[in-house]
Design an enzyme around this catalytic site. Sequence first.
Site, PDB file in Angstrom:
ATOM      1  N   SER A 193      11.162   2.982  -3.106  1.00 60.80           N
ATOM      2  CA  SER A 193      10.491   1.711  -3.338  1.00 60.80           C
ATOM      3  C   SER A 193      10.866   1.261  -4.743  1.00 60.80           C
ATOM      4  O   SER A 193      10.623   1.986  -5.716  1.00 60.80           O
ATOM      5  CB  SER A 193       8.981   1.923  -3.219  1.00 60.80           C
ATOM      6  N   LYS A 245       9.969  -4.746  -3.811  1.00 56.72           N
ATOM      7  CA  LYS A 245       8.720  -5.494  -3.915  1.00 56.72           C
ATOM      8  C   LYS A 245       9.062  -6.974  -3.989  1.00 56.72           C
ATOM      9  O   LYS A 245      10.016  -7.355  -4.691  1.00 56.72           O
ATOM     10  CB  LYS A 245       7.970  -5.064  -5.177  1.00 56.72           C
ATOM     11  N   ASP A 302       8.102  -5.400   0.484  1.00 47.54           N
ATOM     12  CA  ASP A 302       6.651  -5.164   0.426  1.00 47.54           C
ATOM     13  C   ASP A 302       6.034  -6.210  -0.503  1.00 47.54           C
ATOM     14  O   ASP A 302       6.386  -6.287  -1.688  1.00 47.54           O
ATOM     15  CB  ASP A 302       6.374  -3.752  -0.111  1.00 47.54           C
ATOM     16  N   ASP A 349      -0.125  -2.098   5.461  1.00 49.54           N
ATOM     17  CA  ASP A 349      -0.442  -1.010   4.531  1.00 49.54           C
ATOM     18  C   ASP A 349      -1.915  -1.172   4.144  1.00 49.54           C
ATOM     19  O   ASP A 349      -2.810  -0.589   4.793  1.00 49.54           O
ATOM     20  CB  ASP A 349       0.514  -1.097   3.326  1.00 49.54           C
ATOM     21  N   LYS A 371      -1.184   6.170   4.640  1.00 53.10           N
ATOM     22  CA  LYS A 371      -1.461   6.791   3.337  1.00 53.10           C
ATOM     23  C   LYS A 371      -2.807   7.487   3.485  1.00 53.10           C
ATOM     24  O   LYS A 371      -3.827   6.813   3.685  1.00 53.10           O
ATOM     25  CB  LYS A 371      -1.574   5.733   2.235  1.00 53.10           C
ATOM     26  N   GLY A 416       3.681   5.749  -0.231  1.00 51.41           N
ATOM     27  CA  GLY A 416       3.604   6.504  -1.482  1.00 51.41           C
ATOM     28  C   GLY A 416       2.684   5.799  -2.456  1.00 51.41           C
ATOM     29  O   GLY A 416       2.498   4.574  -2.380  1.00 51.41           O
TER      30      GLY A 416
HETATM   31  O1  SMG Z   1       5.282   6.382  -4.463  1.00 49.55           O
HETATM   32  O2  SMG Z   1       7.286   5.567  -4.538  1.00 49.55           O
HETATM   33  C1  SMG Z   1       6.061   5.434  -4.524  1.00 49.55           C
HETATM   34  C2  SMG Z   1       5.519   4.037  -4.551  1.00 49.55           C
HETATM   35  C3  SMG Z   1       5.660   3.363  -3.258  1.00 49.55           C
HETATM   36  O3  SMG Z   1       5.660   1.007  -3.293  1.00 49.55           O
HETATM   37  C4  SMG Z   1       4.989   2.011  -3.246  1.00 49.55           C
HETATM   38  N1  SMG Z   1       3.656   1.985  -3.188  1.00 49.55           N
HETATM   39  O4  SMG Z   1       2.137  -0.834  -1.658  1.00 49.55           O
HETATM   40  O5  SMG Z   1       3.317   0.706  -0.815  1.00 49.55           O
HETATM   41  C5  SMG Z   1       2.782   0.202  -1.792  1.00 49.55           C
HETATM   42  C6  SMG Z   1       2.888   0.783  -3.178  1.00 49.55           C
HETATM   43  C7  SMG Z   1       1.527   1.051  -3.693  1.00 49.55           C
HETATM   44  C8  SMG Z   1       1.488   1.695  -5.012  1.00 49.55           C
HETATM   45  S1  SMG Z   1       1.760   0.614  -6.291  1.00 49.55           S
HETATM   46  C9  SMG Z   1       0.907   1.328  -7.541  1.00 49.55           C
HETATM   47 MG    MG Z   2       2.740  -1.149   0.401  1.00 50.19          MG
END
Ligand code: SMG
Ligand code: MG
Length: 370
Positions: free
Chosen positions: A136, A164, A189, A239, A263, A291
């Site tokens: 990500s 993102k 995302d 999510d 999650k 994650g």
């Molecule tokens: O753990 O590599 C990771 C982050 C993956 O993008 C990620 N997480 O919305 O999926 C999501 C985000 C939430 C965490 S942002 C603090």
């Molecule tokens: Mg997400």
Amino acid sequence: MRIAAVGLSVLRMPLVRAFETSFGRMAAREFVLVSVEDASGAVGWGECVADADPFYSAETTTTAWHVLEKYLVPAVLGRSVPAASDLPAMWTRVRGHHMAKAALEMAAWDVDARLRGQPLCERLGAAARPIASGVSIGIEGSIPELLDRIALELAAGYRRIKIKIKPGWDRAPVAAIRDRFGDVPLMVDANAAYTPADAAGLTGLDEFGLMMIEQPLDYGDLLRHARLQAGLRTPICLDESITSPDVAADALELGACRIINIKPGRLGGFVASMAVHDLCRAAGVPVWHGGMLESGIGRAHNLHLSALPGFTLPGDVAASRRYFVPDLIEPPIDVAPDGTIQIPPGPGLGVEPVPERVAACRMHAVRYHA
Ligand code: SMG
Ligand code: MG
């Protein structure tokens, strides 16, 4: 197992690289680390994914600490339980606070598996297998910087790229990635950054053949996601919206998504996560593991859960060194050149926190005895 002691610590670890999403920029991870000690002395670990700020979820490090200390730990301390799956029934009076609950339940799963001499994935009913990992990538300063970052991640072996997006940072980066990297498995995302009025812009992403658009609209907007999905070729993955097995069932029935991100922190633990996995599998809906920038403790938990057969898409479960140097654990989690990660062998999580590293980032700690 008999829960003889529970330890809580707040840790603060700087991230190797700051991570920017539609809701903010993070340069460090602050979290509650939970240990559960069985009467025999066996110890299991859990990581609470709530952050210092209530930007991804309403829970924070402080609310998690409060709910663990005042309600969840007292509900289990000194009690004998046949299995970790019995814990959620011991705190049904406590509403919400899924991340706090998950951390304690997952620590109990680790002890439970260690006491049986089983890897955690086997305790969950899955055989260890290589776990396909994606990365990500946060919002970068410019498109050339984003493309350079992606080139590095692809060279490291990762086979699926997630970026993102937010209004104003969506079509142009996606078009540039397709231009430079061809048909690399790609997804986006939005972390709920769009409104139904922006839907036209999202429909425009259909031409890029994305694997999915994750959480475009607000958390409670199942109906609006269903309307958006009806006009999109690209699958929507939810999510933040998926907070329980019932909500997951509603989302599928409404057609609000075609893929679900699991999650355990958001869902309240492994019991709820497995229920979502099972109902998606029965419905033929793919799931993947999200994650939360976890340290190696949470990351190891995520890998074990990802061994369940419904996790058919690459997860956000990348290597330790992408996040923390050093990570809290030994051995660290590494990615193979083919983009997969091996589940740590050995009982329970198969990894151990290194005491000096925990001590170096610990802000405070308490231990409760039965
Ligand atoms: O753990 O590599 C990771 C982050 C993956 O993008 C990620 N997480 O919305 O999926 C999501 C985000 C939430 C965490 S942002 C603090
Ligand atoms: Mg997400």
